[in-house]
Design a protein around this motif. Structure first.
Motif, PDB file in Angstrom:
ATOM      1  N   LEU A   1      -7.338  -5.200   6.298  1.00  0.00           N
ATOM      2  CA  LEU A   1      -7.819  -6.503   5.828  1.00  0.00           C
ATOM      3  C   LEU A   1      -6.666  -7.491   5.662  1.00  0.00           C
ATOM      4  N   SER A   2      -5.572  -7.037   5.091  1.00  0.00           N
ATOM      5  CA  SER A   2      -4.435  -7.930   4.858  1.00  0.00           C
ATOM      6  C   SER A   2      -3.764  -8.329   6.162  1.00  0.00           C
ATOM      7  N   LEU A   3      -3.673  -7.393   7.095  1.00  0.00           N
ATOM      8  CA  LEU A   3      -3.091  -7.750   8.395  1.00  0.00           C
ATOM      9  C   LEU A   3      -3.974  -8.746   9.139  1.00  0.00           C
ATOM     10  N   MET A   4      -5.295  -8.592   8.998  1.00  0.00           N
ATOM     11  CA  MET A   4      -6.201  -9.583   9.597  1.00  0.00           C
ATOM     12  C   MET A   4      -6.029 -10.941   8.919  1.00  0.00           C
ATOM     13  N   ALA A   5      -5.890 -10.938   7.607  1.00  0.00           N
ATOM     14  CA  ALA A   5      -5.713 -12.205   6.887  1.00  0.00           C
ATOM     15  C   ALA A   5      -4.394 -12.874   7.266  1.00  0.00           C
ATOM     16  N   LEU A   6      -3.357 -12.060   7.437  1.00  0.00           N
ATOM     17  CA  LEU A   6      -2.060 -12.631   7.802  1.00  0.00           C
ATOM     18  C   LEU A   6      -2.047 -13.170   9.231  1.00  0.00           C
ATOM     19  N   SER A   7      -2.774 -12.513  10.123  1.00  0.00           N
ATOM     20  CA  SER A   7      -2.737 -12.945  11.523  1.00  0.00           C
ATOM     21  C   SER A   7      -3.666 -14.122  11.807  1.00  0.00           C
ATOM     22  N   THR A   8      -4.659 -14.344  10.972  1.00  0.00           N
ATOM     23  CA  THR A   8      -5.623 -15.417  11.247  1.00  0.00           C
ATOM     24  C   THR A   8      -5.633 -16.504  10.179  1.00  0.00           C
ATOM     25  N   TYR A   9      -4.562 -16.623   9.422  1.00  0.00           N
ATOM     26  CA  TYR A   9      -4.620 -17.585   8.319  1.00  0.00           C
ATOM     27  C   TYR A   9      -4.562 -19.017   8.835  1.00  0.00           C
ATOM     28  N   ALA A  10      -5.326 -19.862   8.181  1.00  0.00           N
ATOM     29  CA  ALA A  10      -5.306 -21.296   8.454  1.00  0.00           C
ATOM     30  C   ALA A  10      -4.977 -22.059   7.176  1.00  0.00           C
TER      31      ALA A  10
ATOM     32  N   LEU B   1     -10.588  13.794  -7.640  1.00  0.00           N
ATOM     33  CA  LEU B   1     -10.829  13.802  -6.198  1.00  0.00           C
ATOM     34  C   LEU B   1     -11.519  12.519  -5.751  1.00  0.00           C
ATOM     35  N   ILE B   2     -12.457  12.035  -6.545  1.00  0.00           N
ATOM     36  CA  ILE B   2     -13.111  10.760  -6.242  1.00  0.00           C
ATOM     37  C   ILE B   2     -12.083   9.629  -6.284  1.00  0.00           C
ATOM     38  N   ASP B   3     -11.183   9.687  -7.243  1.00  0.00           N
ATOM     39  CA  ASP B   3     -10.138   8.673  -7.368  1.00  0.00           C
ATOM     40  C   ASP B   3      -9.191   8.708  -6.160  1.00  0.00           C
ATOM     41  N   VAL B   4      -8.856   9.913  -5.690  1.00  0.00           N
ATOM     42  CA  VAL B   4      -7.989  10.029  -4.508  1.00  0.00           C
ATOM     43  C   VAL B   4      -8.681   9.448  -3.287  1.00  0.00           C
ATOM     44  N   PHE B   5      -9.949   9.812  -3.066  1.00  0.00           N
ATOM     45  CA  PHE B   5     -10.670   9.274  -1.912  1.00  0.00           C
ATOM     46  C   PHE B   5     -10.773   7.752  -1.984  1.00  0.00           C
ATOM     47  N   ASN B   6     -11.047   7.228  -3.155  1.00  0.00           N
ATOM     48  CA  ASN B   6     -11.106   5.782  -3.312  1.00  0.00           C
ATOM     49  C   ASN B   6      -9.759   5.147  -2.975  1.00  0.00           C
ATOM     50  N   SER B   7      -8.689   5.720  -3.483  1.00  0.00           N
ATOM     51  CA  SER B   7      -7.364   5.135  -3.244  1.00  0.00           C
ATOM     52  C   SER B   7      -6.976   5.202  -1.774  1.00  0.00           C
ATOM     53  N   VAL B   8      -7.258   6.315  -1.120  1.00  0.00           N
ATOM     54  CA  VAL B   8      -6.893   6.463   0.297  1.00  0.00           C
ATOM     55  C   VAL B   8      -7.680   5.490   1.163  1.00  0.00           C
ATOM     56  N   PHE B   9      -9.003   5.462   0.995  1.00  0.00           N
ATOM     57  CA  PHE B   9      -9.813   4.574   1.815  1.00  0.00           C
ATOM     58  C   PHE B   9      -9.550   3.105   1.498  1.00  0.00           C
ATOM     59  N   ALA B  10      -9.331   2.790   0.236  1.00  0.00           N
ATOM     60  CA  ALA B  10      -9.041   1.400  -0.129  1.00  0.00           C
ATOM     61  C   ALA B  10      -7.684   0.971   0.415  1.00  0.00           C
ATOM     62  N   ALA B  11      -6.702   1.875   0.401  1.00  0.00           N
ATOM     63  CA  ALA B  11      -5.386   1.529   0.947  1.00  0.00           C
ATOM     64  C   ALA B  11      -5.489   1.246   2.444  1.00  0.00           C
ATOM     65  N   ALA B  12      -6.184   2.105   3.174  1.00  0.00           N
ATOM     66  CA  ALA B  12      -6.349   1.882   4.620  1.00  0.00           C
ATOM     67  C   ALA B  12      -7.116   0.591   4.883  1.00  0.00           C
ATOM     68  N   TYR B  13      -8.165   0.369   4.102  1.00  0.00           N
ATOM     69  CA  TYR B  13      -8.978  -0.833   4.279  1.00  0.00           C
ATOM     70  C   TYR B  13      -8.168  -2.086   3.972  1.00  0.00           C
ATOM     71  N   PHE B  14      -7.369  -2.053   2.908  1.00  0.00           N
ATOM     72  CA  PHE B  14      -6.602  -3.242   2.542  1.00  0.00           C
ATOM     73  C   PHE B  14      -5.424  -3.488   3.473  1.00  0.00           C
ATOM     74  N   ILE B  15      -4.900  -2.455   4.082  1.00  0.00           N
ATOM     75  CA  ILE B  15      -3.861  -2.681   5.097  1.00  0.00           C
ATOM     76  C   ILE B  15      -4.471  -3.447   6.268  1.00  0.00           C
TER      77      ILE B  15
END
Length: 149
Positions: free
Chosen positions: A97-106, A81-95
């Motif tokens: 984070l990655s979209l921010m990185a893609l939209s603001t890259y220099a 259950l801890i692993d599931v919560f980590n994976s779900v929150f990390a997936a949402a966070y990385f989506i």
């Protein structure tokens, strides 16, 4: 002194976990997180560096937990259950984070890090789905073990 050594059994390494689908998925997550970390480090983006390093360390600790079978000894947590919560929150966070990185890259490193971060988010989504599917809710334990085989 030899009596004390016989009382503590040696650490048993679970190589079958590392060869299983979940183990390969966890190692693939670690590889993509490491590549994203290197890309963000080359681009000198501290917020992205911290996030990828933290998730890499959490995933590494979970892999070590399962590979060394520490989840069998530390039974006061429900590790899947801890692993599931980590994976779900990390997936949402990385989506996000990655979209921010893609939209603001220099710098190209930020662009590549964002793309690899999205790949890592995809792997985290697959990991959370497979783990959630295997967690038993109101089912006898034997029924779920037969489904896994």
């Amino acid at each position: 002194m030899s009596e004390d050594q016989n009382q503590n059994p040696p650490v048993d390494v679970n190589t079958t976990f590392l060869k299983s689908k979940r183990g390969i998925l966890k190692v693939a997550e670690m590889v993509t997180l490491l590549v994203a970390f290197v890309c963000f480090t080359a681009a000198s983006r501290p917020t992205y560096i911290a996030a990828t390093a933290l998730e890499f360390l959490i995933t590494l600790l979970l892999v070590l937990l399962y590979a060394l079978r520490l989840n069998k000894r530390l039974t006061f947590f429900i590790w899947p259950l801890i692993d599931v919560f980590n994976s779900v929150f990390a997936a949402a966070y990385f989506i996000i984070l990655s979209l921010m990185a893609l939209s603001t890259y220099a710098v190209t490193g930020t662009l590549v890090g964002g793309i690899v971060g999205l790949m890592s988010a995809g792997l985290l989504c697959v990991d959370s789905y497979t783990l959630f599917k295997n967690i038993t809710f109101n089912k006898p334990r034997r029924e779920t073990q037969n489904q896994d085989n």
